[in-house]
Motif scaffolding. Structure first.
Motif, PDB file in Angstrom:
ATOM      1  N   ARG A  56       0.920  -1.154  -0.023  1.00 48.97           N
ATOM      2  CA  ARG A  56       0.021  -0.038   0.116  1.00 48.97           C
ATOM      3  C   ARG A  56       0.777   1.451  -0.084  1.00 48.97           C
ATOM      4  O   ARG A  56       0.567   2.456  -0.699  1.00 48.97           O
ATOM      5  N   ALA A  60       1.064   3.952  -3.025  1.00 50.39           N
ATOM      6  CA  ALA A  60       0.541   5.239  -2.654  1.00 50.39           C
ATOM      7  C   ALA A  60       1.785   6.527  -3.148  1.00 50.39           C
ATOM      8  O   ALA A  60       1.408   7.543  -3.411  1.00 50.39           O
ATOM      9  N   LEU A  64       1.425   7.397   4.318  1.00 49.51           N
ATOM     10  CA  LEU A  64      -0.304   7.301   4.596  1.00 49.51           C
ATOM     11  C   LEU A  64      -0.345   7.410   5.854  1.00 49.51           C
ATOM     12  O   LEU A  64       0.475   7.233   6.633  1.00 49.51           O
ATOM     13  N   THR A  65      -1.374   7.859   6.358  1.00 51.19           N
ATOM     14  CA  THR A  65      -1.707   7.872   7.949  1.00 51.19           C
ATOM     15  C   THR A  65      -2.133   6.245   8.254  1.00 51.19           C
ATOM     16  O   THR A  65      -2.396   5.619   7.388  1.00 51.19           O
ATOM     17  N   THR A  67      -4.688   5.225   9.546  1.00 46.18           N
ATOM     18  CA  THR A  67      -6.270   5.219   8.986  1.00 46.18           C
ATOM     19  C   THR A  67      -6.228   4.663   7.663  1.00 46.18           C
ATOM     20  O   THR A  67      -6.914   3.701   7.237  1.00 46.18           O
ATOM     21  N   GLN A  68      -5.680   5.501   6.750  1.00 47.79           N
ATOM     22  CA  GLN A  68      -5.589   5.025   5.227  1.00 47.79           C
ATOM     23  C   GLN A  68      -4.982   3.684   5.149  1.00 47.79           C
ATOM     24  O   GLN A  68      -5.369   2.994   4.159  1.00 47.79           O
ATOM     25  N   LEU A  69      -3.858   3.494   5.923  1.00 42.13           N
ATOM     26  CA  LEU A  69      -3.358   2.102   5.737  1.00 42.13           C
ATOM     27  C   LEU A  69      -4.532   1.067   6.017  1.00 42.13           C
ATOM     28  O   LEU A  69      -4.607  -0.032   5.473  1.00 42.13           O
ATOM     29  N   ASP A  71      -7.717   1.331   6.058  1.00 38.91           N
ATOM     30  CA  ASP A  71      -8.805   1.260   5.205  1.00 38.91           C
ATOM     31  C   ASP A  71      -8.955   0.018   4.105  1.00 38.91           C
ATOM     32  O   ASP A  71      -9.486  -0.484   3.713  1.00 38.91           O
TER      33      ASP A  71
END
Length: 174
Positions: A56, A60, A64-65, A67-69, A71
């Motif tokens: 991921r 990207a 990434l945050t 939270t984004q990870l 998701d």
């Protein structure tokens, strides 16, 4: 196939073909995941979840945050934090807080992490090709992709347990 009563108080049972399809899918996923896990551990000393996190970050093309990870990775919040800690200890990622929101954790792929991902990816692709794609025709692959995309999108439309609002304990103030 012997019919198995899958009903549970008002829930309609699965048809024999549905049940057989479910078991075939779960077995195929388990076999593939086991071989992929073996390859990732042998070639890079990482787990499948760690591979997903690195993938991921590579896709990207920037930080990434958490939270984004989360998701994109089906894993508990605490488990994700633990796995990120292992990757950070190994020097594959760095974590920092966002200046504008100190509650958010920013995850960045290191050069070492990108290099490891590049080293394990060819073996990962080979295992996937041999086990999943070799027995299929091009039309099978297209059809399987369409079906699995539809199933995945349906599942993703249902909020995961970790995203659902937390229930308040009796007697706690709002």
């Amino acid at each position: 196939m012997t019919e198995i009563d899958t009903s549970d108080g008002g829930v309609p049972p699965l048809a024999p073909e549905q049940l057989a399809t479910y078991f075939a899918l779960m077995e195929a996923v388990s076999l593939l995941q086991h071989r992929v896990e073996q390859q990732l551990r042998a070639d890079g000393g990482i787990s499948y979840v760690q591979f997903q996190l690195l993938a991921r970050l590579v896709q990207a093309d920037g930080p990434l945050t958490m939270t984004q990870l989360a998701d994109g990775v089906v894993y508990s919040r605490s488990g994700l934090t633990y796995q990120a800690g292992l990757l950070e200890t190994a020097g594959l990622i760095t974590r920092s807080t966002l200046p504008e929101d100190e509650r958010a954790t920013l995850v960045t792929l290191t050069e070492q992490g990108a290099a490891l991902f590049g080293r394990v990816l060819p073996g990962h692709v080979e295992v996937s090709r041999v086990l999943l794609f070799d027995p299929l025709t091009a039309d099978d692959v297209r059809h399987l992709g369409e079906v699995m995309t539809r199933v995945r999108d349906h599942m993703r439309a249902q909020p995961p347990r970790s995203a659902a609002p937390r229930k308040r304990r009796a007697g706690t103030a709002r």
